[in-house]
Design an enzyme around this catalytic site. Structure first.
Site, PDB file in Angstrom:
ATOM      1  N   GLU A 165       0.875  -1.194   8.870  1.00 29.19           N
ATOM      2  CA  GLU A 165       0.063   0.002   9.125  1.00 29.19           C
ATOM      3  C   GLU A 165      -0.143   0.274  10.614  1.00 29.19           C
ATOM      4  O   GLU A 165       0.201   1.338  11.127  1.00 29.19           O
ATOM      5  CB  GLU A 165      -1.294  -0.161   8.422  1.00 29.19           C
ATOM      6  CG  GLU A 165      -2.348   0.850   8.815  1.00 29.19           C
ATOM      7  CD  GLU A 165      -2.022   2.259   8.352  1.00 29.19           C
ATOM      8  OE1 GLU A 165      -2.212   3.195   9.140  1.00 29.19           O
ATOM      9  OE2 GLU A 165      -1.562   2.412   7.200  1.00 29.19           O
ATOM     10  N   GLY A 173      -8.288  21.365  19.218  1.00 28.29           N
ATOM     11  CA  GLY A 173      -7.838  22.679  18.784  1.00 28.29           C
ATOM     12  C   GLY A 173      -8.304  23.761  19.738  1.00 28.29           C
ATOM     13  O   GLY A 173      -8.835  23.485  20.818  1.00 28.29           O
ATOM     14  N   GLY A 174      -8.157  25.006  19.320  1.00 22.95           N
ATOM     15  CA  GLY A 174      -8.519  26.122  20.175  1.00 22.95           C
ATOM     16  C   GLY A 174     -10.015  26.266  20.374  1.00 22.95           C
ATOM     17  O   GLY A 174     -10.466  26.861  21.347  1.00 22.95           O
ATOM     18  N   GLN A 175     -10.806  25.745  19.429  1.00 21.29           N
ATOM     19  CA  GLN A 175     -12.255  25.809  19.527  1.00 21.29           C
ATOM     20  C   GLN A 175     -12.804  24.469  20.010  1.00 21.29           C
ATOM     21  O   GLN A 175     -12.287  23.417  19.641  1.00 21.29           O
ATOM     22  CB  GLN A 175     -12.864  26.165  18.169  1.00 21.29           C
ATOM     23  CG  GLN A 175     -12.320  27.446  17.547  1.00 21.29           C
ATOM     24  CD  GLN A 175     -12.694  28.686  18.338  1.00 21.29           C
ATOM     25  OE1 GLN A 175     -13.693  28.728  19.036  1.00 21.29           O
ATOM     26  NE2 GLN A 175     -11.868  29.727  18.222  1.00 21.29           N
ATOM     27  N   GLN A 203       0.777  -1.239   0.000  1.00 24.18           N
ATOM     28  CA  GLN A 203       0.000   0.000   0.000  1.00 24.18           C
ATOM     29  C   GLN A 203       0.812   1.296   0.000  1.00 24.18           C
ATOM     30  O   GLN A 203       0.512   2.208  -0.768  1.00 24.18           O
ATOM     31  CB  GLN A 203      -0.945   0.019   1.211  1.00 24.18           C
ATOM     32  CG  GLN A 203      -1.854   1.239   1.240  1.00 24.18           C
ATOM     33  CD  GLN A 203      -2.806   1.272   2.418  1.00 24.18           C
ATOM     34  OE1 GLN A 203      -3.423   2.286   2.695  1.00 24.18           O
ATOM     35  NE2 GLN A 203      -2.930   0.166   3.145  1.00 24.18           N
ATOM     36  N   LYS A 242      10.291  -5.015  11.469  1.00 26.12           N
ATOM     37  CA  LYS A 242       9.270  -5.002  10.426  1.00 26.12           C
ATOM     38  C   LYS A 242       8.108  -4.121  10.876  1.00 26.12           C
ATOM     39  O   LYS A 242       7.791  -4.041  12.057  1.00 26.12           O
ATOM     40  CB  LYS A 242       8.761  -6.413  10.143  1.00 26.12           C
ATOM     41  CG  LYS A 242       9.740  -7.274   9.365  1.00 26.12           C
ATOM     42  CD  LYS A 242       9.098  -8.588   8.961  1.00 26.12           C
ATOM     43  CE  LYS A 242      10.034  -9.406   8.081  1.00 26.12           C
ATOM     44  NZ  LYS A 242       9.422 -10.690   7.666  1.00 26.12           N
ATOM     45  N   ASP A 287       0.467   3.741   6.121  1.00 25.47           N
ATOM     46  CA  ASP A 287       0.801   3.353   4.747  1.00 25.47           C
ATOM     47  C   ASP A 287       0.566   4.489   3.764  1.00 25.47           C
ATOM     48  O   ASP A 287       1.498   5.058   3.203  1.00 25.47           O
ATOM     49  CB  ASP A 287      -0.021   2.128   4.338  1.00 25.47           C
ATOM     50  CG  ASP A 287       0.615   0.822   4.782  1.00 25.47           C
ATOM     51  OD1 ASP A 287       1.848   0.732   4.770  1.00 25.47           O
ATOM     52  OD2 ASP A 287      -0.117  -0.111   5.138  1.00 25.47           O
ATOM     53  N   ASN A 308       9.990  -0.430  -1.521  1.00 25.75           N
ATOM     54  CA  ASN A 308       9.638  -0.522  -0.097  1.00 25.75           C
ATOM     55  C   ASN A 308       9.875  -1.940   0.414  1.00 25.75           C
ATOM     56  O   ASN A 308       9.077  -2.498   1.153  1.00 25.75           O
ATOM     57  CB  ASN A 308       8.193  -0.073   0.159  1.00 25.75           C
ATOM     58  CG  ASN A 308       7.145  -0.919  -0.552  1.00 25.75           C
ATOM     59  OD1 ASN A 308       7.444  -1.657  -1.489  1.00 25.75           O
ATOM     60  ND2 ASN A 308       5.900  -0.817  -0.106  1.00 25.75           N
ATOM     61  N   ARG A 345      20.952  -7.070  -0.917  1.00 34.15           N
ATOM     62  CA  ARG A 345      21.345  -8.468  -1.134  1.00 34.15           C
ATOM     63  C   ARG A 345      21.245  -8.872  -2.595  1.00 34.15           C
ATOM     64  O   ARG A 345      21.920  -9.813  -3.037  1.00 34.15           O
ATOM     65  CB  ARG A 345      20.488  -9.396  -0.265  1.00 34.15           C
ATOM     66  CG  ARG A 345      20.837  -9.321   1.223  1.00 34.15           C
ATOM     67  CD  ARG A 345      20.237 -10.461   2.012  1.00 34.15           C
ATOM     68  NE  ARG A 345      18.779 -10.420   2.057  1.00 34.15           N
ATOM     69  CZ  ARG A 345      18.086  -9.734   2.981  1.00 34.15           C
ATOM     70  NH1 ARG A 345      18.721  -9.017   3.902  1.00 34.15           N
ATOM     71  NH2 ARG A 345      16.766  -9.765   2.968  1.00 34.15           N
ATOM     72  N   LYS A 375      16.239 -12.529  -9.507  1.00 33.24           N
ATOM     73  CA  LYS A 375      17.222 -13.494  -9.016  1.00 33.24           C
ATOM     74  C   LYS A 375      18.003 -14.141 -10.158  1.00 33.24           C
ATOM     75  O   LYS A 375      18.909 -14.937  -9.912  1.00 33.24           O
ATOM     76  CB  LYS A 375      16.527 -14.560  -8.172  1.00 33.24           C
ATOM     77  CG  LYS A 375      15.935 -13.991  -6.881  1.00 33.24           C
ATOM     78  CD  LYS A 375      15.276 -15.061  -6.024  1.00 33.24           C
ATOM     79  CE  LYS A 375      14.714 -14.456  -4.746  1.00 33.24           C
ATOM     80  NZ  LYS A 375      14.051 -15.473  -3.885  1.00 33.24           N
ATOM     81  N   GLY A 380      11.830  -4.910   2.581  1.00 40.71           N
ATOM     82  CA  GLY A 380      12.318  -4.986   3.951  1.00 40.71           C
ATOM     83  C   GLY A 380      13.783  -4.599   4.001  1.00 40.71           C
ATOM     84  O   GLY A 380      14.473  -4.528   2.965  1.00 40.71           O
TER      85      GLY A 380
END
Length: 422
Positions: A138, A244-246, A16, A135, A167, A94, A102, A73, A96
């Site tokens: 999410e 928040g402020g409100q 993702q 590892k 993710d 992305n 490698r 490979k 591991g």
């Protein structure tokens, strides 16, 4: 003209986080070549709802891309990969920790092959520090980035948020980094390594909670509906407080179903009009003058009582009816929209945020649309590719291979999994 027309991206990402990034860039016009192992991105078969068809998990994250399969490979597959690196502006992955290294492709090696290429990398915790080899998924990123500890109610367990901030949120951060690095590479001729850690991205999205963490060293948080005090340490969970402020909160409406709620923000400027409107129905015609709610400071101290009064009023109205009452009073509010609400919402459809597509395996389906609207280059969303659908096309068009070369590489196993040993 598409905004990123002429930019070519070699996308080795899967699941993702990375695909979120590359899909957005593809919607902006980049030529995204998704390089997959012979068995394909794992999400093609995950949570499958149509037999023998790519899952929605895959199709909703891989629109507008071209798919090729490469056996990394095999020596022949690595040769194809090197040739693609030479023809691309960006490569993103992305894997591991240590996977690409490698295979023989460190950042230094890739930079040597193509000095101008920008390499984007998503890691769970980055390539440095004691967590580097851990590892991440999410919810792990939400847990370790500060989101879960601040989500939920004080006396209950921490909760993950339905928004995929670990993710998809990380993918958005990577897109910003890649575009900045590409801009610099076009000026200097030198690419660079862009790394985004999921944990770091979640921390960035939790910025206001770290604001409150530091404020707690000096005093309590008056806008919180739960007790806070100087020196309490961690920012607490505070349910649906605005943060928040409100003052803000989710108010349940009739008939009391799971999504029959309206989120309301009681700004200082709107309290008088709001109190005058709801007070008579509550048997409190002078609510606007009640000293317990007359100032923002008093409303903060007595906010739980204020929310109880507003909830009592709301119990006689649906969320849409209550919204129609509040809008003329300029009270910021919005109904809690379920996925069903959004899938059928006129506003959503009108902004092309829920788009119907056709797929050769699964037929009609919907994707969330492009959230970034470019006036001169609106996105045209096309379906996700079948596994390896564009292998020959990319080899001929991008690399200039002839039919003989392609057949020789196919025979050598450059694009397919090696036969299983007997």
């Amino acid at each position: 003209m598409e905004a990123l027309k002429g930019v070519r991206i070699l996308d080795m990402t899967h699941v993702q986080a990375g695909p979120t990034c590359s899909q957005l860039l593809a919607w902006m016009g980049a030529d995204v070549i998704k390089i997959e192992p012979p068995q394909g991105d794992a999400t093609r078969g995950q949570l499958r709802d149509v037999p023998n068809a790519d899952s929605l998990y895959f199709t909703m994250l891989n629109c507008n891309k071209r798919s090729i399969t490469v056996n990394m490979k095999s020596p022949e597959g690595k040769t194809v990969f090197v040739d693609l690196l030479k023809q691309c502006d960006i490569m993103m992955e992305n894997f591991g920790p240590g996977v690409l290294e490698r295979l023989g492709f460190t950042w230094e090696k890739i930079h040597e092959i193509n000095p101008k290429i920008v390499v984007g990398s998503i890691k769970g915790f980055g390539s440095s520090g004691p967590y580097a080899d851990f590892k991440a998924y999410e919810n792990v990123a939400q847990a370790m980035g500060g989101a879960m500890s601040t989500t939920g109610v004080p006396d209950g367990p921490p909760f993950v948020t339905g928004a995929q901030i670990g993710d998809s949120g990380t993918g958005l951060h990577l897109a910003i980094g890649l575009l900045a690095a590409l801009y610099q590479a076009n000026r200097t001729g030198q690419g660079q390594y862009v790394e985004v850690a999921m944990m770091d991205g979640v921390m960035n999205l939790c910025r206001v909670k770290f604001r409150d963490h530091q404020r707690l060293t000096r005093g309590g948080l008056s806008e919180y509906s739960v007790p806070t005090h100087q020196g309490m340490g961690a920012t607490p969970r505070a349910g649906n407080d605005s943060g928040g402020g409100q003052l803000g909160n989710a108010i349940q409406c009739k008939p009391g179903g799971p999504n029959d709620w309206l989120y309301i923000v009681v700004q200082e400027a709107v309290w008088d009009a709001l109190a005058r409107r709801i007070g008579p129905d509550l048997g409190q015609p002078d609510l606007a003058a009640d000293p317990k709610f007359a100032t923002i400071g008093e409303r903060r101290k007595n906010q739980n009582e204020m929310w109880a009064l507003i909830t009592k009023f709301a119990s006689n109205h649906t969320k849409r009816e209550f919204m129609e009452i509040l809008n003329p009073l300029n009270v910021p509010c919005g109904p809690i929209m379920s996925t069903e609400d959004l899938a059928n919402d006129e506003h959503v459809r009108g902004r092309d945020m829920y788009v119907e597509l056709d797929h050769p395996q699964r037929g009609k389906w919907y994707n969330v649309g492009m959230p970034i609207k470019l006036s001169a280059s609106p996105a045209v969303i096309r379906r996700s590719p079948l596994l390896g659908e564009h292998t020959d096309e990319v080899l001929k068009e991008v690399l200039g291979y002839d039919a003989g070369q392609i057949e020789k590489l196919k025979t050598a196993g450059a694009f397919s999994a090696p036969p299983k040993k007997k």
